[in-house]
Scaffold this motif. Sequence first.
Motif, short mmCIF file in Angstrom:
data_model
loop_
_atom_site.label_atom_id
_atom_site.label_comp_id
_atom_site.label_asym_id
_atom_site.label_seq_id
_atom_site.Cartn_x
_atom_site.Cartn_y
_atom_site.Cartn_z
N GLY A 12 0.78 -1.22 0.00
CA GLY A 12 0.00 0.00 0.00
C GLY A 12 0.82 1.28 0.00
N ASP A 13 2.14 1.16 0.22
CA ASP A 13 2.99 2.35 0.25
C ASP A 13 3.27 2.91 -1.14
N LEU A 14 3.28 2.04 -2.16
CA LEU A 14 3.76 2.43 -3.47
C LEU A 14 2.65 2.37 -4.51
N THR A 15 3.00 2.69 -5.75
CA THR A 15 2.04 2.68 -6.85
C THR A 15 2.19 1.39 -7.65
N ASP A 16 1.49 1.29 -8.77
CA ASP A 16 1.53 0.07 -9.57
C ASP A 16 2.66 0.05 -10.58
N ILE A 17 3.38 1.18 -10.75
CA ILE A 17 4.45 1.24 -11.73
C ILE A 17 5.68 1.88 -11.09
N ALA A 18 6.86 1.34 -11.41
CA ALA A 18 8.11 1.86 -10.84
C ALA A 18 9.12 2.11 -11.95
N LEU A 19 9.72 3.30 -11.92
CA LEU A 19 10.87 3.63 -12.75
C LEU A 19 12.12 3.28 -11.96
N LEU A 20 13.07 2.60 -12.61
CA LEU A 20 14.19 2.00 -11.89
C LEU A 20 15.54 2.50 -12.41
N PRO A 21 16.07 3.59 -11.88
CA PRO A 21 17.47 3.93 -12.15
C PRO A 21 18.36 3.04 -11.28
N GLY A 22 19.63 2.91 -11.65
CA GLY A 22 20.55 2.21 -10.78
C GLY A 22 21.02 3.08 -9.63
N ASP A 23 21.37 4.32 -9.94
CA ASP A 23 21.98 5.26 -9.01
C ASP A 23 20.93 5.89 -8.10
N PRO A 24 21.07 5.80 -6.77
CA PRO A 24 20.12 6.48 -5.89
C PRO A 24 20.02 7.98 -6.15
N GLY A 25 21.13 8.59 -6.56
CA GLY A 25 21.10 10.01 -6.87
C GLY A 25 20.22 10.34 -8.05
N ARG A 26 20.06 9.37 -8.95
CA ARG A 26 19.23 9.62 -10.12
C ARG A 26 17.74 9.53 -9.80
N VAL A 27 17.39 8.97 -8.65
CA VAL A 27 16.00 8.99 -8.21
C VAL A 27 15.53 10.44 -8.08
N ASP A 28 16.36 11.26 -7.45
CA ASP A 28 16.00 12.68 -7.28
C ASP A 28 15.94 13.39 -8.63
N ARG A 29 16.82 13.00 -9.54
CA ARG A 29 16.80 13.64 -10.85
C ARG A 29 15.50 13.34 -11.58
N ILE A 30 15.03 12.10 -11.50
CA ILE A 30 13.75 11.76 -12.12
C ILE A 30 12.62 12.50 -11.41
N ALA A 31 12.68 12.54 -10.08
CA ALA A 31 11.64 13.23 -9.31
C ALA A 31 11.56 14.70 -9.68
N ASP A 32 12.70 15.30 -10.04
CA ASP A 32 12.71 16.72 -10.43
C ASP A 32 11.90 16.98 -11.71
N HIS A 33 11.69 15.93 -12.52
CA HIS A 33 10.90 16.06 -13.74
C HIS A 33 9.40 15.91 -13.45
N CYS A 34 9.07 15.53 -12.23
CA CYS A 34 7.68 15.25 -11.87
C CYS A 34 7.03 16.48 -11.24
N ASP A 35 5.71 16.41 -11.11
CA ASP A 35 4.96 17.52 -10.53
C ASP A 35 5.02 17.52 -9.02
N GLU A 36 4.98 16.35 -8.42
CA GLU A 36 5.06 16.20 -6.98
C GLU A 36 5.92 14.98 -6.67
N ALA A 37 6.60 14.99 -5.53
CA ALA A 37 7.42 13.85 -5.14
C ALA A 37 7.57 13.80 -3.63
N GLU A 38 7.59 12.58 -3.09
CA GLU A 38 7.75 12.39 -1.65
C GLU A 38 8.59 11.14 -1.41
N THR A 39 9.64 11.28 -0.61
CA THR A 39 10.48 10.14 -0.27
C THR A 39 9.72 9.20 0.66
N VAL A 40 9.70 7.91 0.30
CA VAL A 40 9.02 6.91 1.09
C VAL A 40 10.00 6.18 2.00
N ALA A 41 11.18 5.84 1.47
CA ALA A 41 12.16 5.10 2.26
C ALA A 41 13.54 5.24 1.61
#
Length: 242
Positions: A12-41
């Motif tokens: 229940g924490d996540l959605t039905d689709i996940a984008l998977l970069p290798g680099d944890p730093g690139r998670v934030d880069r993808i999130a920067d392209h989004c309208d809203e973002a919240e760190t879950v873990a």
Amino acid sequence: MATQPHLLVDEGDLTDIALLPGDPGRVDRIADHCDEAETVAQNREYKVVNATYEGRELTICSTGIGCPSAAIAIEELANVGVETFVRVGTTGALQSGIEIGDMVVASGAAKNEGTSKRYEDVEYPAVPSYDVLSSLVDAAEANDEDIHVGPIASDDAYYAETDEAVDDWEDAGLLCVEMEAAAIFTLARRKGLRAGAICTVDGNLVEGTQKGTDTEDDELPEKAKNNVARAIDIALESATEL
């Protein structure tokens, strides 16, 4: 269901689709392209963010380097309800004329790694889901982006890729080599889920321009960094249709 031991997420924490970069730093880069973002873990190599892009709710989760780490991510994401996986990564080209910054959508991955072999015989194909593959191609075309579409290799040993191996991959017509797609494709197929991959070229092994050889303190050449952003846009556009 108990909290997943590596991703530290619950059903229940996540959605039905996940984008998977290798680099944890690139998670934030993808999130920067989004309208809203919240760190879950965030734990070890795994950073998990929920985001919204053009009204589509999605999850972004880093996999770390290599198929063993990626397989843990797929297993635990699937356990909490993720059904579609899109790898957004980088890769080394194996064909002359594929340039740094070019983008590759994988139509299959050679299993030059050990993880998928623990799940099934090597003869079984590591292939993406057709609808994920086609959505990535459609999103690229809609953005007027040129991409290469074809088979790739997933390899375990970054520093043990020999000239003979590179020559063999080139002769086989494989477009590029990376380290996670074979496990992602294999596990998704075995679980009845969907997966695909788009990767940006950060070097060309047959032309002698490997990652890090001409970038001073940066991991990626400037053109590759710019086109990672364009690959992110393609993956996000694809997600809105999946």
